[in-house]
Design a protein around this motif. Structure first.
Motif, PDB file in Angstrom:
ATOM      1  N   PHE A  92      45.079  47.515  33.598  1.00 37.64           N
ATOM      2  CA  PHE A  92      43.725  47.110  33.251  1.00 37.64           C
ATOM      3  C   PHE A  92      43.181  46.205  34.334  1.00 37.64           C
ATOM      4  N   GLU A  93      41.866  46.115  34.400  1.00 38.16           N
ATOM      5  CA  GLU A  93      41.208  45.310  35.425  1.00 38.16           C
ATOM      6  C   GLU A  93      40.887  43.933  34.885  1.00 38.16           C
ATOM      7  N   VAL A  94      41.156  42.926  35.704  1.00 38.90           N
ATOM      8  CA  VAL A  94      40.847  41.546  35.368  1.00 38.90           C
ATOM      9  C   VAL A  94      40.285  40.861  36.605  1.00 38.90           C
ATOM     10  N   GLY A  95      39.673  39.727  36.418  1.00 34.83           N
ATOM     11  CA  GLY A  95      39.191  38.940  37.535  1.00 34.83           C
ATOM     12  C   GLY A  95      40.226  37.898  37.910  1.00 34.83           C
ATOM     13  N   SER A  96      40.516  37.784  39.202  1.00 38.96           N
ATOM     14  CA  SER A  96      41.528  36.840  39.648  1.00 38.96           C
ATOM     15  C   SER A  96      41.368  36.583  41.140  1.00 38.96           C
ATOM     16  N   VAL A  97      42.072  35.578  41.627  1.00 38.72           N
ATOM     17  CA  VAL A  97      42.115  35.312  43.058  1.00 38.72           C
ATOM     18  C   VAL A  97      43.315  36.005  43.695  1.00 38.72           C
ATOM     19  N   ARG A  98      44.193  36.566  42.883  1.00 42.17           N
ATOM     20  CA  ARG A  98      45.344  37.310  43.391  1.00 42.17           C
ATOM     21  C   ARG A  98      44.996  38.788  43.479  1.00 42.17           C
TER      22      ARG A  98
END
Length: 72
Positions: free
Chosen positions: A22-28
């Motif tokens: 699934f897609e998530v928002g992150s800095v990685r």
């Protein structure tokens, strides 16, 4: 906010050990997790309540007199 000191926040993919992606928002860039909402027992409804050493019965016996007095 100061410019240039924050990492870039972008959409990335998270992969669970069960295979769900699934897609998530992150800095990685890519995130790997061991458990997600698709395979966690709480969300799948397969959660079991285990009463070790009769703790529930001891609790009910200990506080039964308070329950009886509250009913009156």
């Amino acid at each position: 906010m100061k410019e240039g000191i924050h990492p870039a926040y972008e959409l990335t993919t998270a992969t669970c050990a069960c295979g769900k992606i699934f897609e998530v928002g992150s800095v990685r860039k890519d995130i790997k997790v061991e458990i997600c909402s698709a395979c966690h027992p709480f969300f799948t409804g397969k959660q079991k309540l285990v009463d070790t050493a009769g703790r529930i019965e001891r609790f009910k016996k200990k506080y039964a007199k308070f329950q009886d007095s509250a009913d009156k």
